[in-house]
Design a protein around this motif. Structure first.
Motif, PDB file in Angstrom:
ATOM      1  N   LEU A 169      32.645  38.379  28.409  1.00 43.43           N
ATOM      2  CA  LEU A 169      32.551  37.833  29.863  1.00 43.43           C
ATOM      3  C   LEU A 169      33.911  37.452  30.186  1.00 43.43           C
ATOM      4  O   LEU A 169      34.424  37.561  31.494  1.00 43.43           O
ATOM      5  N   ASP A 170      34.795  36.659  29.362  1.00 40.56           N
ATOM      6  CA  ASP A 170      36.058  35.842  29.762  1.00 40.56           C
ATOM      7  C   ASP A 170      37.092  36.590  29.263  1.00 40.56           C
ATOM      8  O   ASP A 170      38.266  36.307  29.338  1.00 40.56           O
ATOM      9  N   GLY A 171      36.884  37.500  28.193  1.00 41.42           N
ATOM     10  CA  GLY A 171      38.279  38.277  28.017  1.00 41.42           C
ATOM     11  C   GLY A 171      38.864  37.516  26.614  1.00 41.42           C
ATOM     12  O   GLY A 171      38.343  36.413  26.355  1.00 41.42           O
ATOM     13  N   ILE A 172      40.143  37.980  26.437  1.00 38.88           N
ATOM     14  CA  ILE A 172      41.058  37.197  25.400  1.00 38.88           C
ATOM     15  C   ILE A 172      42.320  37.276  25.949  1.00 38.88           C
ATOM     16  O   ILE A 172      43.173  38.141  26.042  1.00 38.88           O
ATOM     17  N   PRO A 173      42.801  35.780  26.541  1.00 44.66           N
ATOM     18  CA  PRO A 173      43.909  35.654  27.298  1.00 44.66           C
ATOM     19  C   PRO A 173      44.972  36.145  26.227  1.00 44.66           C
ATOM     20  O   PRO A 173      44.890  36.195  25.128  1.00 44.66           O
ATOM     21  N   GLY A 174      46.211  36.842  26.799  1.00 42.82           N
ATOM     22  CA  GLY A 174      47.237  37.454  25.873  1.00 42.82           C
ATOM     23  C   GLY A 174      47.011  38.592  25.283  1.00 42.82           C
ATOM     24  O   GLY A 174      47.985  39.108  24.625  1.00 42.82           O
ATOM     25  N   THR A 175      45.963  39.349  25.532  1.00 45.54           N
ATOM     26  CA  THR A 175      45.576  40.586  24.726  1.00 45.54           C
ATOM     27  C   THR A 175      45.212  41.450  26.098  1.00 45.54           C
ATOM     28  O   THR A 175      45.176  41.083  27.018  1.00 45.54           O
TER      29      THR A 175
ATOM     30  N   PRO B  84      40.226  42.300  28.754  1.00 44.18           N
ATOM     31  CA  PRO B  84      39.919  41.758  29.979  1.00 44.18           C
ATOM     32  C   PRO B  84      38.564  40.862  30.333  1.00 44.18           C
ATOM     33  O   PRO B  84      37.578  41.339  29.306  1.00 44.18           O
ATOM     34  N   PRO B  85      38.656  40.051  31.289  1.00 46.01           N
ATOM     35  CA  PRO B  85      37.187  39.483  31.582  1.00 46.01           C
ATOM     36  C   PRO B  85      36.436  40.391  32.341  1.00 46.01           C
ATOM     37  O   PRO B  85      36.695  40.908  33.133  1.00 46.01           O
ATOM     38  N   TRP B  86      35.104  40.429  31.794  1.00 41.28           N
ATOM     39  CA  TRP B  86      34.128  41.504  32.590  1.00 41.28           C
ATOM     40  C   TRP B  86      33.082  40.494  33.442  1.00 41.28           C
ATOM     41  O   TRP B  86      32.295  40.929  34.124  1.00 41.28           O
ATOM     42  N   ARG B  87      33.514  39.329  33.340  1.00 40.60           N
ATOM     43  CA  ARG B  87      32.436  38.452  34.268  1.00 40.60           C
ATOM     44  C   ARG B  87      32.456  38.648  35.828  1.00 40.60           C
ATOM     45  O   ARG B  87      31.556  38.747  36.277  1.00 40.60           O
TER      46      ARG B  87
ATOM     47  N   GLU C  11      26.401  34.902  21.062  1.00 38.79           N
ATOM     48  CA  GLU C  11      26.804  34.155  21.912  1.00 38.79           C
ATOM     49  C   GLU C  11      28.176  34.162  21.988  1.00 38.79           C
ATOM     50  O   GLU C  11      28.885  34.353  23.089  1.00 38.79           O
ATOM     51  N   GLY C  12      28.892  33.958  20.805  1.00 39.51           N
ATOM     52  CA  GLY C  12      30.348  34.197  20.831  1.00 39.51           C
ATOM     53  C   GLY C  12      31.072  35.381  21.230  1.00 39.51           C
ATOM     54  O   GLY C  12      31.987  35.426  22.054  1.00 39.51           O
ATOM     55  N   LEU C  13      30.401  36.435  20.786  1.00 40.64           N
ATOM     56  CA  LEU C  13      30.795  37.875  21.381  1.00 40.64           C
ATOM     57  C   LEU C  13      30.464  38.117  23.126  1.00 40.64           C
ATOM     58  O   LEU C  13      31.381  38.662  23.823  1.00 40.64           O
ATOM     59  N   ALA C  14      29.647  37.609  23.555  1.00 38.35           N
ATOM     60  CA  ALA C  14      29.213  37.467  24.797  1.00 38.35           C
ATOM     61  C   ALA C  14      30.146  36.931  25.634  1.00 38.35           C
ATOM     62  O   ALA C  14      30.662  37.301  26.669  1.00 38.35           O
TER      63      ALA C  14
END
Length: 104
Positions: free
Chosen positions: A72-78, A81-84, A65-68
């Protein structure tokens, strides 16, 4: 047995267990996405590059769940990207479980 049926049976046998619940052929599409799109940053073997190592041992502390959610939402500042906008939550869940499977 017709050749097409044999090919389909062989293809189905190579799809990971996480493929359940997806439309026919979608698991193969997602596996290609992981190898090509994710592999562009995480390395062709997924052992890391611009992005971190995303092989099962490196992700062992993550939940599906955390990985999904990261997918979906990416990691801001890295660079993650978000794939949502491009994939569904079901696709992200499949990818997370696929990445966490230890095929050895």
């Amino acid at each position: 047995m017709p050749e097409r049926l044999v090919a389909l049976l062989l293809a189905a046998a190579t799809v990971p267990a996480a493929a359940s619940g997806l439309p026919p052929g979608r698991a193969a599409e997602l596996e290609t996405l992981v190898r090509q799109d994710c592999g562009a940053c995480h390395g062709i073997t997924l052992a890391g590059g611009l992005g971190s190592d995303i092989r099962p041992a490196a992700l062992a502390a993550r939940t599906p769940e955390g990985l999904a959610a990261v997918i979906l939402d990416g990691i801001p500042g890295t660079a993650m990207p978000p794939w949502r906008p491009l994939i569904s939550p079901e696709d992200a869940d499949w990818i997370a479980r696929y990445l966490l499977e230890d095929e050895e």
